[in-house]
Design a protein around this motif. Structure first.
Motif, short mmCIF file in Angstrom:
data_model
loop_
_atom_site.label_atom_id
_atom_site.label_comp_id
_atom_site.label_asym_id
_atom_site.label_seq_id
_atom_site.Cartn_x
_atom_site.Cartn_y
_atom_site.Cartn_z
N ASN A 171 0.82 -1.21 0.00
CA ASN A 171 0.00 0.00 0.00
C ASN A 171 0.86 1.26 0.00
O ASN A 171 0.56 2.23 -0.71
CB ASN A 171 -0.92 0.01 1.22
CG ASN A 171 -1.99 -1.06 1.14
OD1 ASN A 171 -2.39 -1.46 0.06
ND2 ASN A 171 -2.46 -1.52 2.29
N ASP A 175 0.87 4.06 -2.96
CA ASP A 175 0.45 5.41 -2.60
C ASP A 175 1.55 6.45 -2.83
O ASP A 175 1.27 7.58 -3.23
CB ASP A 175 0.00 5.46 -1.14
CG ASP A 175 -1.30 4.69 -0.90
OD1 ASP A 175 -1.98 4.37 -1.90
OD2 ASP A 175 -1.62 4.41 0.26
N ASP A 178 1.72 7.08 -6.61
CA ASP A 178 0.55 7.85 -7.02
C ASP A 178 0.60 9.27 -6.50
O ASP A 178 0.18 10.21 -7.18
CB ASP A 178 -0.73 7.16 -6.54
CG ASP A 178 -1.09 5.93 -7.36
OD1 ASP A 178 -0.60 5.82 -8.51
OD2 ASP A 178 -1.86 5.08 -6.87
N SER A 179 1.11 9.45 -5.28
CA SER A 179 1.21 10.80 -4.70
C SER A 179 2.15 11.69 -5.51
O SER A 179 1.97 12.90 -5.57
CB SER A 179 1.70 10.72 -3.25
OG SER A 179 0.77 10.01 -2.44
N ASN A 214 1.53 4.29 -13.11
CA ASN A 214 0.95 4.67 -11.83
C ASN A 214 1.42 3.70 -10.75
O ASN A 214 2.23 2.81 -11.02
CB ASN A 214 -0.58 4.73 -11.92
CG ASN A 214 -1.20 3.37 -12.25
OD1 ASN A 214 -0.64 2.32 -11.94
ND2 ASN A 214 -2.38 3.38 -12.86
N GLY A 215 0.91 3.84 -9.54
CA GLY A 215 1.38 3.02 -8.43
C GLY A 215 1.18 1.53 -8.63
O GLY A 215 2.10 0.73 -8.40
N SER A 216 -0.02 1.14 -9.03
CA SER A 216 -0.31 -0.28 -9.22
C SER A 216 0.53 -0.88 -10.34
O SER A 216 1.01 -2.02 -10.23
CB SER A 216 -1.80 -0.47 -9.54
OG SER A 216 -2.60 -0.15 -8.42
N ASP A 259 1.04 14.70 0.38
CA ASP A 259 0.41 13.41 0.07
C ASP A 259 1.39 12.26 0.25
O ASP A 259 1.00 11.17 0.66
CB ASP A 259 -0.12 13.41 -1.36
CG ASP A 259 -1.28 14.38 -1.55
OD1 ASP A 259 -1.99 14.63 -0.55
OD2 ASP A 259 -1.47 14.90 -2.67
N ASP A 262 1.55 11.35 3.86
CA ASP A 262 0.36 10.58 4.22
C ASP A 262 0.48 9.14 3.75
O ASP A 262 0.03 8.20 4.43
CB ASP A 262 -0.89 11.21 3.60
CG ASP A 262 -1.32 12.47 4.32
OD1 ASP A 262 -1.00 12.59 5.53
OD2 ASP A 262 -1.98 13.33 3.71
N ALA A 263 1.08 8.94 2.59
CA ALA A 263 1.17 7.61 1.99
C ALA A 263 2.02 6.66 2.81
O ALA A 263 1.72 5.46 2.90
CB ALA A 263 1.74 7.72 0.57
N ASN A 267 2.05 2.94 6.66
CA ASN A 267 2.44 1.71 5.97
C ASN A 267 3.95 1.48 5.97
O ASN A 267 4.46 0.71 5.17
CB ASN A 267 1.94 1.73 4.52
CG ASN A 267 0.43 1.85 4.43
OD1 ASN A 267 -0.29 0.96 4.85
ND2 ASN A 267 -0.05 2.96 3.90
#
Length: 354
Positions: A171, A175, A178-179, A214-216, A259, A262-263, A267
């Protein structure tokens, strides 16, 4: 009608008054912007400190590596950091402590040259695990004894101290990417295919070539290995780390740090304090530092009925010398490092089991 001297004087003064007003407005705006930036910076520092405190996790009263005489000081000493990627998703039902390490990346940072060396350790490497007293896949070390068992295994393998660790789950990785608005990376795969996402569903379509992920998608690329080899998987992970570092240090990413914090806050676990983290900013003071990739040689082995990646002893010794040189434990073997930064490896297709 003839203009008086006073009229002429007033006309000459008008442009100066306009310029004076403009200068005052400009200075007020500039001061406001500087104040806003300063406040944003203070806010980010405070938020980062809170996130760091939340992520801090000391291991069993381990103040420093047993291979060190004293705790290192990042501002003065060369240090090593072990990055551990784990899959503690609900789908695996393993939890953060019992999960296997899906990615192991060892980094050494040389304080004098401000250079970084990174080594990806194949997850199926057959190594001695001190925690259990026998050899097995290095990915199992974390399942056996968590972070400490993994650290001790890496120290045993390369005969160097591991000064810090950073453990992140999927995660956090997704994140963070993506951030930052995604990353640009060369997708070094042999052909296009669908790869598993963070939920173990084959929804991510990967194809060769330089592209924006992207992140995924970045996670799927970092995990894929059955289409070529664990060594190529390690190289892809190194490419992704470099891409993240490049994006994170770009001017356009400053507004995204909120962000990013936060990511990682929920985690990530690490034994680095916030003050220690701040010292590593020196390595990025002039942009992304020189990052040298190292790779281990080895070969596939299924002779026992279970797949293992047998590391080449000569390669282990060579990498160990390079890492020791980077840490200043022995004279720096720069010529050896240069010849080995893109070490040729036996790239055999690995049909490895989890």
């Amino acid at each position: 009608m003839k203009k008086s001297r006073s009229d002429i004087y007033i006309q000459k003064r008008k442009p100066k008054k306009k310029f004076s007003r403009f200068l005052k407005v400009f200075l007020i705006i500039a001061a406001s912007l500087i104040l806003c930036v300063a406040c944003y910076g203070v806010y980010l520092v405070k938020k980062a400190e809170n996130a760091a405190n939340q992520s801090y996790e000391k291991i069993n009263n381990r103040e420093y590596s047993e291979m060190r005489e004293a705790k290192v000081e990042p501002l003065e000493d060369n240090v090593s950091i072990l990055f551990i990627g784990v899959d503690d998703s609900e789908a695996r039902e393993q939890g953060s402590d019992n999960s296997r390490s899906d990615a192991l990346i060892l980094a050494t940072l040389n304080n004098e040259s401000k250079t970084v060396k990174i080594l990806s350790i194949p997850r199926d490497s057959y190594v001695y695990i001190p925690y259990v007293g026998y050899s097995d896949k290095i990915t199992h070390a974390h399942a056996f004894g968590g972070t400490l068992a993994t650290i001790e295994t890496v120290e045993e393998l390369f005969d160097i101290p591991v000064d810090y660790y950073v453990r992140m789950n999927f995660n956090a990785f997704i994140d963070v990417v993506d951030s930052l608005g995604g990353i640009d990376v060369d997708v070094d795969i042999p052909y296009a295919f669908y790869e598993r996402d963070e939920n173990d569903k084959k929804t991510i379509y990967l194809e060769p070539g330089y592209q924006h992920l992207n992140g995924s998608e970045a996670l799927a690329l970092a995990r894929t290995r059955k289409h070529d080899s664990d060594i190529m998987r390690g190289k892809r992970q190194q490419d992704i780390i470099k891409a993240i570092a490049k994006k994170a240090t770009s001017v356009t990413s400053i507004t995204k740090y909120d962000d990013v914090i936060d990511a990682i806050s929920n985690n990530m676990k690490t034994d680095m304090t916030f003050s220690e983290m701040k010292t590593f900013i020196n390595y990025f003071s002039e942009g992304v530092p020189e990052i040298e990739s190292l790779n281990l040689e080895g070969s596939d082995d299924t002779s026992s009925g279970t797949y293992y990646y047998q590391l080449d002893e000569e390669s282990i010794n060579e990498i160990s010398q390079i890492l020791k040189g980077s840490l200043g434990l022995i004279p720096d073997t720069s010529n050896l490092s240069e010849n080995s930064s893109e070490t040729s490896v036996t790239e055999t297709t690995s049909n490895s089991n989890p």
